[in-house]
Design a protein around this motif. Sequence first.
Motif, PDB file in Angstrom:
ATOM      1  N   THR A   1       6.815   5.744  -5.672  1.00 34.15           N
ATOM      2  CA  THR A   1       5.651   5.541  -4.799  1.00 34.15           C
ATOM      3  C   THR A   1       4.754   4.423  -5.341  1.00 34.15           C
ATOM      4  OG1 THR A   1       4.447   7.301  -5.938  1.00 34.15           O
ATOM      5  CG2 THR A   1       5.627   7.920  -3.960  1.00 34.15           C
ATOM      6  N   HIS A   2       4.333   3.535  -4.460  1.00 33.16           N
ATOM      7  CA  HIS A   2       3.490   2.410  -4.897  1.00 33.16           C
ATOM      8  C   HIS A   2       2.121   2.350  -4.238  1.00 33.16           C
ATOM      9  CE1 HIS A   2       5.948  -0.504  -7.442  1.00 33.16           C
ATOM     10  NE2 HIS A   2       6.649   0.605  -7.378  1.00 33.16           N
ATOM     11  N   HIS A   3       2.101   2.274  -2.897  1.00 34.60           N
ATOM     12  CA  HIS A   3       0.822   1.938  -2.262  1.00 34.60           C
ATOM     13  C   HIS A   3       0.364   2.968  -1.237  1.00 34.60           C
ATOM     14  CE1 HIS A   3       2.638  -1.984  -3.509  1.00 34.60           C
ATOM     15  NE2 HIS A   3       1.524  -1.976  -4.189  1.00 34.60           N
ATOM     16  N   PRO A   4      -0.602   3.795  -1.624  1.00 33.59           N
ATOM     17  CA  PRO A   4      -1.145   4.752  -0.663  1.00 33.59           C
ATOM     18  C   PRO A   4      -2.121   4.055   0.292  1.00 33.59           C
ATOM     19  CG  PRO A   4      -2.253   4.989  -2.775  1.00 33.59           C
ATOM     20  CD  PRO A   4      -1.223   3.910  -2.953  1.00 33.59           C
TER      21      PRO A   4
ATOM     22  N   GLY B   1      -2.931  -3.373 -13.530  1.00 34.64           N
ATOM     23  CA  GLY B   1      -2.226  -3.750 -12.303  1.00 34.64           C
ATOM     24  C   GLY B   1      -3.226  -3.728 -11.170  1.00 34.64           C
ATOM     25  N   HIS B   2      -3.149  -2.677 -10.369  1.00 37.28           N
ATOM     26  CA  HIS B   2      -4.100  -2.555  -9.273  1.00 37.28           C
ATOM     27  C   HIS B   2      -5.466  -2.117  -9.778  1.00 37.28           C
ATOM     28  CE1 HIS B   2      -1.892  -3.068  -5.474  1.00 37.28           C
ATOM     29  NE2 HIS B   2      -0.828  -2.715  -6.170  1.00 37.28           N
ATOM     30  N   LEU B   3      -6.437  -2.201  -8.903  1.00 36.97           N
ATOM     31  CA  LEU B   3      -7.769  -1.692  -9.191  1.00 36.97           C
ATOM     32  C   LEU B   3      -8.340  -1.194  -7.874  1.00 36.97           C
ATOM     33  CD1 LEU B   3     -10.127  -4.774  -9.685  1.00 36.97           C
ATOM     34  CD2 LEU B   3      -8.125  -4.679  -8.268  1.00 36.97           C
TER      35      LEU B   3
ATOM     36  N   PRO C   1       2.813 -15.064  -6.055  1.00 44.51           N
ATOM     37  CA  PRO C   1       1.574 -14.320  -5.810  1.00 44.51           C
ATOM     38  C   PRO C   1       1.850 -12.823  -5.900  1.00 44.51           C
ATOM     39  CG  PRO C   1       2.547 -14.980  -3.752  1.00 44.51           C
ATOM     40  CD  PRO C   1       3.438 -15.530  -4.816  1.00 44.51           C
ATOM     41  N   HIS C   2       0.801 -12.037  -5.998  1.00 45.18           N
ATOM     42  CA  HIS C   2       1.010 -10.594  -5.971  1.00 45.18           C
ATOM     43  C   HIS C   2       0.125  -9.941  -4.930  1.00 45.18           C
ATOM     44  CE1 HIS C   2       2.823  -7.003  -7.142  1.00 45.18           C
ATOM     45  NE2 HIS C   2       1.874  -6.534  -7.931  1.00 45.18           N
ATOM     46  N   GLY C   3      -1.172 -10.010  -5.124  1.00 47.23           N
ATOM     47  CA  GLY C   3      -2.032  -9.310  -4.172  1.00 47.23           C
ATOM     48  C   GLY C   3      -2.414 -10.174  -2.986  1.00 47.23           C
TER      49      GLY C   3
ATOM     50  N   ASP D   1      11.399  -1.470  -0.179  1.00 50.13           N
ATOM     51  CA  ASP D   1      10.163  -2.004   0.403  1.00 50.13           C
ATOM     52  C   ASP D   1       9.136  -2.173  -0.701  1.00 50.13           C
ATOM     53  OD1 ASP D   1       8.562   0.273  -0.161  1.00 50.13           O
ATOM     54  OD2 ASP D   1       9.037   1.218   1.736  1.00 50.13           O
ATOM     55  N   HIS D   2       8.077  -2.880  -0.398  1.00 48.16           N
ATOM     56  CA  HIS D   2       6.969  -2.949  -1.355  1.00 48.16           C
ATOM     57  C   HIS D   2       5.635  -3.072  -0.636  1.00 48.16           C
ATOM     58  CE1 HIS D   2       4.788  -4.662  -5.034  1.00 48.16           C
ATOM     59  NE2 HIS D   2       5.026  -3.384  -5.238  1.00 48.16           N
ATOM     60  N   GLY D   3       5.574  -3.932   0.367  1.00 49.21           N
ATOM     61  CA  GLY D   3       4.310  -4.169   1.058  1.00 49.21           C
ATOM     62  C   GLY D   3       3.959  -3.057   2.023  1.00 49.21           C
TER      63      GLY D   3
ATOM     64  N   PRO E   1       1.182   5.110 -11.724  1.00 49.75           N
ATOM     65  CA  PRO E   1       0.423   4.937 -10.491  1.00 49.75           C
ATOM     66  C   PRO E   1       0.260   3.438 -10.257  1.00 49.75           C
ATOM     67  CG  PRO E   1      -0.811   6.200 -12.123  1.00 49.75           C
ATOM     68  CD  PRO E   1       0.318   5.546 -12.836  1.00 49.75           C
ATOM     69  N   HIS E   2       0.644   2.958  -9.103  1.00 52.41           N
ATOM     70  CA  HIS E   2       0.484   1.524  -8.844  1.00 52.41           C
ATOM     71  C   HIS E   2      -0.849   1.257  -8.191  1.00 52.41           C
ATOM     72  CE1 HIS E   2       4.439  -0.062  -9.975  1.00 52.41           C
ATOM     73  NE2 HIS E   2       4.763   1.212  -9.851  1.00 52.41           N
ATOM     74  N   GLN E   3      -1.079   1.951  -7.092  1.00 52.22           N
ATOM     75  CA  GLN E   3      -2.330   1.692  -6.400  1.00 52.22           C
ATOM     76  C   GLN E   3      -3.026   2.999  -6.072  1.00 52.22           C
ATOM     77  OE1 GLN E   3      -2.326  -0.028  -2.497  1.00 52.22           O
ATOM     78  NE2 GLN E   3      -4.233  -1.081  -2.832  1.00 52.22           N
TER      79      GLN E   3
HETATM   80 CU1  K7E Z   1       2.498  -2.260  -9.207  1.00 48.59          CU
HETATM   81 CU2  K7E Z   1       1.193  -3.153  -5.871  1.00 48.59          CU
HETATM   82 CU3  K7E Z   1       3.895  -2.223  -6.576  1.00 48.59          CU
HETATM   83 CU4  K7E Z   1       0.980  -4.704  -8.348  1.00 48.59          CU
HETATM   84  S1  K7E Z   1       2.403  -3.314  -7.449  1.00 48.59           S
HETATM   85  S2  K7E Z   1       0.801  -3.839 -10.201  1.00 48.59           S
END
Ligand code: K7E
Length: 864
Positions: free
Chosen positions: A120-123, A440-442, A331-333, A169-171, A502-504
Amino acid sequence: MRSYLSKACYAIFGLSMLTQSLAAQSKFQDIMQERGLSEQDAIAALKVYQPSGKHDEYYMFVSGGQSGQMLVYGVPSMRILKYIGVFTPEPWQGYGFDEDSKAILREGNIRGREINWGDTHHPALSETKGVYDGEYLFINDKANARIAVIDLKYFETSQIVVNPIFKSDHGGAFVTPNTEYILETCQYAAPFTNDYYPMEAYEDVYRGGVTFWKFDRDKGKISQDESFTLELPPYMQDLSDAGKGVSYGWGFSNSFNSELYTGGIEKGLPPFEAGCSRSDTDFLHVYNWEKLAKLAKDSKNVKVINGHRVVPIEVAVKNDALFLIPENKSPHGVDVSPDGQYIVVSGKLDTHSSVYDFKKILELIKNKEYAGVDPYGIPILDMKKSLHGQLELGLGPLHSSFGKEDGTVYTSLYVDSQIVKWDYKKLKLLDRVNIHYNVGHLEAMEGKSADPQGKYLVALNKLSIDRFLPVGPLHPQNNQLIDIGEKKMQLLYDLPIGLGEPHQAASIRASKIHPAVRYNMGTNSKTLKPHIGKTLAGEERIERKGNHVYVYATMVRSHINPEHITVNKGDKVTLYLTNLERAQDETHGFTIDQHGMHTSVEPGETTQLDFTADLEGVFPYYCTEFCSALHIEMMGYLLVKDPNKKYDWIQKAKIKTLSPQELELEHKKVTANNEATDNVIETLFAFLQENHYEKYPTVKNLVDDAKDQYSKIVTERKKASDAYKQNNLENAILFENMVWQYMIKTADSAIRAKDLLVNELATPKTAAAKRGEEAFNEGGCSGCHVIGNVSSGPDLIGVLKRHKNAQQWIAEYIKDPQSKFDEPYMKRLIKFFNLKMPNQNMKDSEIKDIIEYFKWIDENADLF
Ligand code: K7E
Ligand code: CUA
């Protein structure tokens, strides 16, 4: 330091008494010294600590990474509240262990294969007009390209959908402003079909894409038939976000392989990591989902692959629904500002963040002003002309979350291990704070909605290295809480997460979440419809249809009905369990030993367990939640016998039984005891009635529960008197005992209700009275004095009227009890209780407060 500290002390302890606050201040300093805390530490502690019973201001929903689950904690306390089973079985909740939850988990099967793992990545929280509405939560599974729906009324997974054409998937999950669609972007490009194609076919056949899952709010489910995918080049799409405000109707996804590189390290080729980051730029994909949704309705515009509608690139391009804009490489975010005008993109390999201006993008699109076309025919917009500007932030900017003040945004720096606060409109740096390693995320509170709240920010760090007690080579993750309510950010707290990565996270004001406390009686919690096995009290039964045995069972404190289930070896068994409780937090769990099954039956819920009784033997079953004083007795037996065998057993052992006279006596004793208990209950109910308990919802809940328990007494009483009439005293006693069990449960809830009601009705305590109560309890006074009752010491209601100059008398007495022992009244008391009050060495200030507490008691004497 001193002045700051004393300010903090005043803030905590109030200004009322100088001596008091000085004492508190010195205690405060003692503790700091003893624990080696700095002033900063002490302030951070005060900002995070929640006194027992106080609720947090925010919920935080965090993806559980490789655990395939979701994690819920409170902010600012960072207390973990729940793990929600999503893509992986969760034993406590019985998720994946009973038939009803298996039905959800099995929705996630892929091409017939059972998948019990997820990443699981993005709730994402459901939105109305871009603002979180607190109804649903969505989460993606990167490993298997799946999306799950969690119903926030019950905090349970209610649906899993498998992407029919993506392999990963990721996005996702990202929602459009009214949760019309949930976006899921492909990550690792692959053929959409399930056929083999060699790597050489990458450019021709491998594809990326973004799936728009239609969410049906009325049903609380994704409608798979109304969902569709936009085909994209195999650029390895990464994160996404939906537009809002001025960019409503649009979506944005970035990517990291505009090079179309295909790897091959084992063949001596450069690895993916080198090939995918050769060019200076990758592509931000800009697409109009509103237009695409309309196009997808016409079969001329779609290809159907694996039963799923796909809008091809050409169709999207021809209809001006798909564009590319260069973005800094790898890019990432990608995050859309609260008003929807700006799109913040950060590149891992570039020290800058780029801010795109949607109004400029729209101008270019309207004027068909293109800088070129990509190999797939998609128009490319000029990067410079689309940009509002760029700002150098530091090393490895990744993700962003928006602040409360207009223009503020917080961005994580992966390499620098910092959070930077900056103004994306004025392109100005505002503040930065060092955190622990590799964020990673915030998530700033509601920082991805149209209504960011600021106040706190949580950094989701990948490494914890030395932050916590070591637990072997696999370290916990570290979520760090940061105060962003003031000009300068301050790190407050570290929360180790020992579950997965936890990613996001998605946060929401607690006031927006309204969870249920029980189900309607007999509900299947996974469909929210009445369960086919719903069983009410009195309907318990065992039915046989051929070699299939159906058990309709109920659970209520503290028995399972039936208690004996005898089946033949080889029988199929279906067990329906209904929890008859209405009380809050009265869950019963259920397992049969050695059968690998478990279910959590929450108040009102019915669940189903299926198994084949393939092993002969005797298998105890029991309730697995410590639900009451007689929880351990909440048990029964599954007896599996071989129909082809003959059984002999040892003769009944001789156990001494009571004589008729002894039985008669015992019967008298239990009935007298029941009568006395009943009187107590009556008094409790009368008190509650007189004081209008029904006006206070939490009290009413408890009273309802008490009455529910009490109502069960009638039948037990009848059974007892019937047995007595038939001269079966043994059973009469047992049923009277059952009556008593229900009385105890009734009294238990009623007493809790009374305590709550007293709190509601009593005049508020002054600060001094509160301190006095604490001193009274902690000083040991409550060990002998029970307010409203004569216990090992006299009742203290009215104690202030019992002596001349009572306040002074009491103060002297507490200070030095011995000094009063010779007074005639005291002599009599000592004789009566056969006890002398000990000297508890109370301080003068404490004694003063205790007297204030006594005054409060007298004011509220009628409530005790
Ligand atoms: Cu870990 Cu949004 Cu899958 Cu960046 S992702 S850190
Ligand atoms: Cu029910 Cu323990």
